[in-house]
Design an enzyme around this catalytic site. Structure first.
Site, PDB file in Angstrom:
ATOM      1  N   GLN A  71      45.194  35.694  48.959  1.00  0.00           N
ATOM      2  CA  GLN A  71      44.479  34.466  48.616  1.00  0.00           C
ATOM      3  C   GLN A  71      45.174  33.235  49.192  1.00  0.00           C
ATOM      4  O   GLN A  71      46.344  33.305  49.596  1.00  0.00           O
ATOM      5  CB  GLN A  71      44.430  34.329  47.086  1.00  0.00           C
ATOM      6  CG  GLN A  71      43.650  35.414  46.391  1.00  0.00           C
ATOM      7  CD  GLN A  71      43.649  35.201  44.873  1.00  0.00           C
ATOM      8  OE1 GLN A  71      44.198  35.986  44.128  1.00  0.00           O
ATOM      9  NE2 GLN A  71      43.026  34.129  44.426  1.00  0.00           N
ATOM     10  N   HIS A  72      44.451  32.113  49.204  1.00  0.00           N
ATOM     11  CA  HIS A  72      44.987  30.759  49.356  1.00  0.00           C
ATOM     12  C   HIS A  72      45.405  30.352  50.769  1.00  0.00           C
ATOM     13  O   HIS A  72      45.566  29.158  51.020  1.00  0.00           O
ATOM     14  CB  HIS A  72      46.226  30.538  48.454  1.00  0.00           C
ATOM     15  CG  HIS A  72      46.102  31.020  47.060  1.00  0.00           C
ATOM     16  ND1 HIS A  72      45.072  30.644  46.212  1.00  0.00           N
ATOM     17  CD2 HIS A  72      46.866  31.888  46.344  1.00  0.00           C
ATOM     18  CE1 HIS A  72      45.238  31.237  45.038  1.00  0.00           C
ATOM     19  NE2 HIS A  72      46.304  31.997  45.082  1.00  0.00           N
ATOM     20  N   ASP A 240      42.443  39.162  47.104  1.00  0.00           N
ATOM     21  CA  ASP A 240      42.943  40.537  46.927  1.00  0.00           C
ATOM     22  C   ASP A 240      42.997  40.977  45.479  1.00  0.00           C
ATOM     23  O   ASP A 240      42.714  42.122  45.143  1.00  0.00           O
ATOM     24  CB  ASP A 240      44.290  40.713  47.617  1.00  0.00           C
ATOM     25  CG  ASP A 240      45.338  39.715  47.173  1.00  0.00           C
ATOM     26  OD1 ASP A 240      46.472  39.868  47.608  1.00  0.00           O
ATOM     27  OD2 ASP A 240      45.024  38.798  46.407  1.00  0.00           O
TER      28      ASP A 240
HETATM   29  O1  LIG Z   1      48.821  34.054  45.420  1.00  0.00           O
HETATM   30  C1  LIG Z   1      48.408  35.106  44.974  1.00  0.00           C
HETATM   31  C2  LIG Z   1      47.437  35.101  43.837  1.00  0.00           C
HETATM   32  O2  LIG Z   1      47.201  33.773  43.344  1.00  0.00           O
HETATM   33  C3  LIG Z   1      48.893  36.396  45.557  1.00  0.00           C
HETATM   34  O3  LIG Z   1      48.507  37.503  44.766  1.00  0.00           O
HETATM   35  C4  LIG Z   1      48.389  36.574  46.962  1.00  0.00           C
HETATM   36  O4  LIG Z   1      46.990  36.828  46.886  1.00  0.00           O
HETATM   37  C5  LIG Z   1      49.168  37.620  47.730  1.00  0.00           C
HETATM   38  O5  LIG Z   1      48.846  38.886  47.332  1.00  0.00           O
HETATM   39  P1  LIG Z   1      49.656  40.203  47.815  1.00  0.00           P
HETATM   40  O6  LIG Z   1      49.905  40.121  49.294  1.00  0.00           O
HETATM   41  O7  LIG Z   1      50.936  40.259  47.040  1.00  0.00           O
HETATM   42  O8  LIG Z   1      48.749  41.337  47.478  1.00  0.00           O
END
Ligand SMILES: O=C(CO)[C@@H](O)[C@H](O)COP(=O)(O)O
Ligand SMILES: Nc1ncnc2c1ncn2[C@@H]1O[C@H](COP(=O)(O)OP(=O)(O)O)[C@@H](O)[C@H]1O
Length: 477
Positions: A71-72, A240
């Protein structure tokens, strides 16, 4: 057999699963690594996606595909659809001051009311404010802002810079979904609209934003000569964590704890959560509901770092950890190696407390690493439950969840029964669910997640072990 593909473009790697659209049975899978770092050129994600798809036997025979992703991430595009600068990722903390500035300008309660979230450095809106202040020339070039899954779906459909894509740079064709939009900091999960006043306040000007698709809506199809063809449907995609909830079939009473590059605790709820303290993010889910969530910057890589320090692999790290007693004889690792998001301490570093001749052993350090990881997530679980979420069981997933020691110590640390689903790529699985949904118009009812090898660990918990780690960890907060 009709096949669908689910893609998880996460922080450290891209994973592809290809499943039977009718039964959900896994047919093929592949993966490819991503570069390290907290800012990455999106071209590396596109390259890894193609490599992972090739490792999975290609996508030529799939009827639908959907992309879930970290995300983000800030994918800033110019008018020609070119990426202006490497994307700042969710775990990049340089925009921490920007988050503070936005909160000062609008107020935490106001932002929580408007977007479900109080900005932290992870969120896209803070990265745009950082871009405006630190790289004004780049900010001025921004014609559109996309998230990782948005940009990859756009590329899969054949769009991109004119010299790299058959359909060229039609920015109006960018799409996203509710779950990922809810992580930007400029979208309202209640009215489903962008809050452009906040976008303009951050970036300094308006920009094209991806159209937000409904959970079952298709983003379009592939294109002749593309990685997928014109007969392949592309789903809306997802953030994700929302993808994982979809892949697990998480329902009321389930709380998911994911231990990947990020540590996350989240649940699917019927109503939006607004936490003006900023601890719990009021995200949206990938199936039309909501996804209250906490995230830590430090998770699986805590164990990677300590294993490397000890010169052991993950299996040996786990064995060592279980050789030490609960509480590691007073050794406590506060694992803020990358700063930390929950609690919001972006400038923090890691600290090892309680070092004595008795406690400072290989076994003690291994145990303290896992306890520190899990105590931080247990604090996050408490924060999510404080928002009215009900937890009947924790579903423990992510790369580090496969470590037996993590499974045993999780059952010591969490006050909720822990189920460890069979090893799998649940984010990519959720994307595959969404692909099948976009293809047929009906959400597939594939078999619900089963308990994995960890199910037999439930009786391994020492009843006297449960409190000591958390008491020690809390005492060092
Ligand atoms: O910042 C967040 C949720 O707000 C993280 O969960 C990212 O989405 C990264 O996810 P992964 O690479 O650890 O699955
Ligand atoms: N058995 C294990 N014990 C501890 N950590 C593990 C184990 N297997 C994988 N990992 C770690 O899990 C992480 C990858 O998990 P994953 O959920 O794929 O991450 P992400 O989705 O964030 O890229 C890596 O840091 C890896 O070293």
């Amino acid at each position: 057999m009709t096949l669908v593909a689910g893609i998880d473009s996460s922080t450290q790697s891209c994973k592809v699963v290809i499943r039977d659209a009718e039964t959900g049975a896994l047919v093929r899978e592949g993966r490819a690594a991503h570069p390290a770092g907290t800012e990455v050129a999106p071209a590396a994600w596109w390259q890894a996606l193609q490599e992972a798809a090739s490792a999975a036997g290609g996508l030529a025979d799939v009827a639908a595909v959907s992309v879930a992703a970290q995300q983000h991430g800030m994918v800033a595009l110019d008018v020609d659809g070119r990426v202006i600068r490497p994307a700042l990722l969710w775990n990049d903390t340089r925009s921490a001051q920007a988050a503070t500035d936005l909160i000062t300008e609008f107020g935490a309660a106001e932002l929580a009311q408007r977007t479900g979230c109080v900005p932290v450095a992870s969120f896209t809106i803070t990265k745009l404010r950082w871009l405006r202040d630190a790289e004004p020339a780049n900010a001025a070039e921004v014609a559109a802002v996309a998230l990782p899954h948005d940009w990859l779906s756009w590329r899969l459909r054949g769009f991109g810079p004119a010299d790299e894509s058959p359909l060229g740079a039609d920015l109006a064709e960018l799409t996203t979904d509710r779950s990922d939009a809810s992580g930007t900091g400029y979208w309202s999960p209640t009215d489903g609209e962008y809050d452009r006043e906040l976008l303009v306040a951050a970036l300094g000007h308006d920009a094209i934003l991806p159209r937000v698709l409904a959970p079952e809506e298709s983003a379009g199809t592939g294109v002749d000569g593309g990685l997928i063809g014109p007969d392949t449907v592309i789903g809306a995609g997802a953030g994700d964590n929302a993808g994982a909830a979809l892949g697990l079939g998480a329902t009321a009473g389930d709380v998911v704890v994911s231990i990947g590059t990020s540590g996350t605790v989240f649940a699917v709820t019927p109503a939006v959560v607004r936490d003006s303290s900023g601890t719990v993010a009021g995200f949206a889910s990938a199936d039309g509901a909501f996804l209250p969530l906490i995230a830590t910057l430090n998770a699986a890589r805590i164990l990677d770092a300590v294993a490397a320090l000890l010169g052991v692999d993950h299996t040996e790290l786990g064995r060592l950890a279980l050789e030490a007693p609960a509480g590691a004889r007073g050794l406590v690792l506060q694992p803020y190696f990358e700063g930390e998001r929950t609690p919001n301490r972006p400038d923090a570093t890691a600290t090892l407390f309680g070092m004595t001749l008795e406690s400072t052993t290989r076994e003690g350090l291994a145990r303290a690493a896992i306890e520190g990881l899990l105590c931080g997530l247990a604090d996050g679980l408490e924060a999510v439950l404080a928002q009215g979420v009900t937890a009947e069981r924790v579903l423990l997933i992510g790369g580090a969840a496969q470590n037996p020691a993590v499974q045993v110590i999780a059952r010591e640390v969490f006050d909720v029964p822990v189920v460890v689903p069979a090893p799998g790529e649940y984010v990519a699985d959720g994307a595959a669910v969404q692909a099948a949904w976009a293809l047929s118009g009906t959400r597939p009812s594939w078999a619900a997640v089963g308990a994995g090898d960890g199910a037999d660990q439930a009786d391994a918990v020492d009843a006297d072990a449960s409190g000591i780690a958390r008491e020690q960890y809390a005492a060092r907060a």
